[in-house]
Design an enzyme around this catalytic site. Structure first.
Site, short mmCIF file in Angstrom:
data_model
loop_
_atom_site.label_atom_id
_atom_site.label_comp_id
_atom_site.label_asym_id
_atom_site.label_seq_id
_atom_site.Cartn_x
_atom_site.Cartn_y
_atom_site.Cartn_z
N GLY A 97 0.87 -1.17 -0.04
CA GLY A 97 -0.04 0.03 0.01
C GLY A 97 0.79 1.15 -0.13
N GLY A 123 2.66 3.70 1.44
CA GLY A 123 3.08 4.14 2.81
C GLY A 123 3.65 5.41 2.97
N ARG A 124 3.92 6.06 1.92
CA ARG A 124 4.61 7.50 1.74
C ARG A 124 3.95 8.20 0.79
NH1 ARG A 124 10.29 7.34 -0.97
NH2 ARG A 124 9.91 5.52 -2.14
N ASP A 132 8.57 6.27 7.62
CA ASP A 132 8.13 7.54 7.97
C ASP A 132 7.28 8.22 7.35
OD1 ASP A 132 9.96 8.08 6.21
OD2 ASP A 132 11.45 9.29 7.21
N ARG A 185 3.44 13.72 -8.27
CA ARG A 185 3.39 12.68 -9.25
C ARG A 185 1.93 12.76 -9.98
NH1 ARG A 185 5.73 6.86 -8.42
NH2 ARG A 185 3.89 6.59 -7.01
N ASP A 210 4.39 -4.47 -7.46
CA ASP A 210 3.83 -3.49 -6.99
C ASP A 210 4.34 -2.33 -7.53
OD1 ASP A 210 5.82 -4.45 -5.19
OD2 ASP A 210 5.95 -2.18 -4.49
N ASN A 211 5.41 -2.20 -8.43
CA ASN A 211 5.88 -1.34 -9.37
C ASN A 211 5.63 -1.48 -10.91
OD1 ASN A 211 6.91 -0.15 -6.95
ND2 ASN A 211 8.86 -0.93 -7.25
N ASP A 216 7.62 4.63 -10.52
CA ASP A 216 8.64 4.36 -9.43
C ASP A 216 9.80 4.22 -9.76
OD1 ASP A 216 6.79 4.55 -7.57
OD2 ASP A 216 7.00 2.57 -6.64
P1 AMP Z 1 9.01 1.36 -3.39
O1 AMP Z 1 10.25 0.71 -2.83
O2 AMP Z 1 9.22 2.97 -3.23
O3 AMP Z 1 8.21 0.84 -4.32
O4 AMP Z 1 8.20 0.89 -2.07
C1 AMP Z 1 7.73 -0.26 -1.72
C2 AMP Z 1 6.96 -0.05 -0.58
O5 AMP Z 1 7.49 0.56 0.71
C3 AMP Z 1 5.41 0.72 -0.71
O6 AMP Z 1 4.49 0.00 0.06
C4 AMP Z 1 6.09 1.95 -0.11
O7 AMP Z 1 4.73 2.87 0.22
C5 AMP Z 1 6.75 1.68 1.10
N1 AMP Z 1 7.60 2.74 1.62
C6 AMP Z 1 8.78 3.06 0.95
N2 AMP Z 1 9.41 4.06 1.56
C7 AMP Z 1 8.68 4.27 2.65
C8 AMP Z 1 8.59 5.32 3.67
N3 AMP Z 1 9.73 6.14 3.64
N4 AMP Z 1 7.61 5.29 4.70
C9 AMP Z 1 6.80 4.51 4.45
N5 AMP Z 1 6.47 3.60 3.67
C10 AMP Z 1 7.48 3.59 2.51
MG MG Z 2 6.58 1.15 -5.32
#
Ligand code: AMP
Ligand code: MG
Length: 501
Positions: free
Chosen positions: A97, A99-100, A132, A183, A259-260, A269
């Protein structure tokens, strides 16, 4: 930097929101107000994109820092975090989901297309787990540069609407300046969004999501005999075409987790992504990709693996008889290989200046690539110089200089010229066509790093601005920016990239 009011009730209506995702059932998302920033400052507003989206640019110039930092939630926004799951490096995680990231809402752009506007780095959500919810300035600038470069290269991609600094520190290995990235996407629905509901046994939600996707991205399939099978096929087609385009410009996504991978067919992403300098199919930059799962040449196969995971979620919709469903889905996923190969070869033919098709073309392309690998040739420069050579025989030396041994490509050049004699384009026409598909400028890693370092360490955004300018016209020779076409000096070489989360 100017401090902006944190009053979230102040009206501002630069967006004519129409939020269809927020109207989907509650398990699709979690409402989430963005966090606030202490001292938001607008680094960059993408005004041409804002215009295309039909946004009020005047208001965004004035209130952009407040809006894009999360301090001012614009009228009509229904901020939410989207639910999704995903296979990360092959392991399934049932709850990821946003998360940021927080979806502010959707607008209908000047071409009538629905587009998401999302804030990345605007604070925690129910999906943050231990994160965070924040983003550091470096990765925000990186995503801005690379996504806009992809757009200028003509590759489907999410877009950069704005970047702001928040004034807040972000704690990673170092303390870094915090930032938010605004974005724009055709949508943020991923393969992992389907997986989220399948993992929960929520068949109704899978169907609702598929219907929503057909409505939003593939309306022409509504009347197909089997709309869900047709949907699967259409998504595979867009991804096959997309990944072929990545290979044509030397792009390595770096984290092709499910998820990407979008359902719309846009690149999404830009974490540890990078463009290859020296040609090597095994190239990997991402620090977290230790086994090279997402290496340059593995991307088509990983695309197929991810799409197979998507197919699994669609089986109950494809046919009530599960054996029949598997058989139908299998035909589609097996056909992906041929689709990809077709797109890839068509693009490679264009890159070497062919306008017709012959059986020997694949071998001609492959032998050039083998020479490039052996001769440690720069991927981008080799094709650009070949384009110049196509228009002017006197430029053979410049082309050959791309190879460690400049004698090495002589025999290949003879074969290439023999092949060209069987086409009737003039050298000038051919060279022009080749320059329209072989960029002079790509976002080279060392240039991105230089731009980020200047911004993070000295609050100097001039290199960021220069990179954006040169990369907005990647297929034009821009003599004023000539050094930006060069590969890195050995001391400038970037060997590893980081996802920055
Ligand atoms: P990503 O590597 O950006 O595709 O993120 C993978 C997952 O980690 C996704 O669910 C993001 O929302 C979560 N995520 C990445 N960075 C953060 C962060 N700084 N705080 C909270 N969730 C994060
Ligand atoms: Mg992602």
């Amino acid at each position: 930097m100017t401090s902006v009011s944190q009053d979230k009730s102040r009206p501002a209506a630069p967006f004519a929101f129409d939020n269809s995702y927020a109207r989907l059932p509650q398990q699709f998302h979690a409402p989430q107000t963005p966090s606030t920033a202490s001292e938001p400052w607008l680094i960059k507003l993408n005004e041409p994109l804002a215009e295309e989206l039909g946004l009020d640019v005047e208001t965004l110039r004035r209130d952009g820092a407040a809006i894009f930092s999360g301090n001012l939630v614009p009228e009509g926004a229904e901020p939410l975090a989207m639910a999704y799951a995903g296979h990360q490096f092959g392991s399934f995680v049932p709850t990821l989901g946003d998360g940021r990231a927080i979806l502010l809402g959707e607008v209908i752009d000047s071409h009538g297309r629905r587009r998401d506007i999302q804030l990345k780095g605007a604070g925690q959500t129910p999906f943050s787990r231990r994160g965070d919810g924040r983003a550091a300035l470096g990765p925000v600038l990186r995503e801005y540069i690379v996504s806009e470069a992809m757009q200028a290269l003509g590759i489907p991609t999410t877009r950069a609407l704005a970047a702001v600094t928040t004034g807040l520190p972000v704690y990673r290995e170092d303390v870094l300046p915090g930032a938010v990235f605004a974005r724009v996407a055709a949508s943020h629905i991923r393969v992992g969004t389907f997986q989220y509901f399948t993992a929960r046994g929520d068949a109704d939600a899978v169907r609702q999501l598929a219907d929503y996707v057909i409505d939003r991205h593939y309306p022409e399939l509504k009347d197909a005999g089997n709309p869900y099978l047709a949907l699967y096929e259409a998504i595979c087609e867009r991804q096959a075409a997309l990944i072929a385009r990545w290979l044509h410009v030397g792009f390595i996504h770096g984290v092709m987790n499910t998820d990407n991978m979008t359902i719309s067919g846009e690149t999404i992403d830009f974490g540890p992504c990078a463009f290859m300098d020296t040609y090597d199919p095994g190239t990997v930059f991402s620090s977290i990709d230790q086994h090279g799962r997402y290496a340059y040449a593995n991307q088509p196969g990983i695309g197929q693996w991810n799409l197979a995971r998507l197919g699994e979620t669609l089986l109950p919709l494809i046919d009530a008889d599960s054996e029949k469903a598997v058989e139908l889905a299998n035909t589609v996923i097996t056909g992906y290989g041929e689709r990809f190969q077709g797109h890839w070869l068509a693009g490679m033919r264009a890159k070497i200046g062919l306008a017709t098709e012959e059986g020997g073309d694949l071998a001609l392309v492959q032998s050039l690539l083998a020479l490039m690998q052996e001769g440690k040739a720069d991927f981008t420069l080799t094709f650009r110089r070949l384009s110049d050579l196509a228009g002017d025989d006197g430029l053979e030396g410049a082309f050959a200089a791309s190879f460690e041994n400049p004698e090495a490509p002589a025999a290949w050049l003879a074969d290439w010229r023999a092949r060209l004699t069987r086409e009737d384009r003039s050298p000038q026409e051919r060279a022009d066509a080749m320059r329209r598909v072989n960029p002079a400028f790509i976002p080279r890693n060392h240039r991105i790093e230089q731009a980020i370092t200047a911004a993070v360490e000295d609050a100097d955004f001039s290199l960021f601005a220069a990179l954006l300018a040169v990369l907005s016209k990647p297929y034009e020779d821009q003599p004023a920016y000539a050094p930006y076409a060069d590969p890195p000096q050995p001391s400038e070489r970037v060997l590893q990239t980081f996802c920055g989360t």
